[in-house]
Design a protein around this motif. Sequence first.
Motif, PDB file in Angstrom:
ATOM      1  N   THR A 194       1.159  -1.646  -0.086  1.00 17.98           N
ATOM      2  CA  THR A 194      -0.118   0.078   0.172  1.00 17.98           C
ATOM      3  C   THR A 194       0.881   1.178  -0.057  1.00 17.98           C
ATOM      4  OG1 THR A 194      -0.041   0.096   2.309  1.00 17.98           O
ATOM      5  CG2 THR A 194      -2.015  -0.757   0.973  1.00 17.98           C
TER       6      THR A 194
ATOM      7  N   ASN B 267      -3.407   4.232   2.058  1.00 14.18           N
ATOM      8  CA  ASN B 267      -3.238   2.635   1.747  1.00 14.18           C
ATOM      9  C   ASN B 267      -4.022   1.915   0.653  1.00 14.18           C
ATOM     10  OD1 ASN B 267      -2.288   2.407   4.457  1.00 14.18           O
ATOM     11  ND2 ASN B 267      -4.269   3.033   4.974  1.00 14.18           N
TER      12      ASN B 267
ATOM     13  N   LYS C 262      -3.865   0.407  -3.049  1.00 13.98           N
ATOM     14  CA  LYS C 262      -2.674  -1.164  -3.418  1.00 13.98           C
ATOM     15  C   LYS C 262      -1.580  -0.383  -4.423  1.00 13.98           C
ATOM     16  CE  LYS C 262      -6.983  -3.759  -1.471  1.00 13.98           C
ATOM     17  NZ  LYS C 262      -7.511  -4.554  -2.106  1.00 13.98           N
TER      18      LYS C 262
END
Length: 138
Positions: free
Chosen positions: A19, A29, A31
């Motif tokens: 992340t 966060n 991905k």
Amino acid sequence: MKRKANAVWSGSLKEGKGTITTQSKVLDNHKYCFNSRFGDGKATNPDELLAAAHAGCFAMALSLFLNEAGFTAESLDVTSTVSMDVDSLELTKSHLTLRAIIPDIDQETFLECAHEAKDNCPVSKALDLEITLDAELQ
């Protein structure tokens, strides 16, 4: 001035995941993974983030140089395409494509400002790779 981002990775290169979070939390966060970098995965990756940074930085620098020359852009549409040699895992090139609408500017001044921005935007200065530019005044 300082800006920061954080990356967290767990697992092996191909099966792992990570992340990315930016200071502004625009990416929070978010991905990223092997498949998003080397395949068609639906997550971000460092290369596209670098391309986004280069396109944005170039557009801002060009706006500055245009203003210094007495012009204001109606539109600066910039795409950066970052290339990687996957065998050497080396980023090799950033190609900037610019489509601009700038009232009352002549072609020569436009190209001078565009090349000045290509050579002098902070991201260009930070990159150790070939930088090319295709600039079109519309």
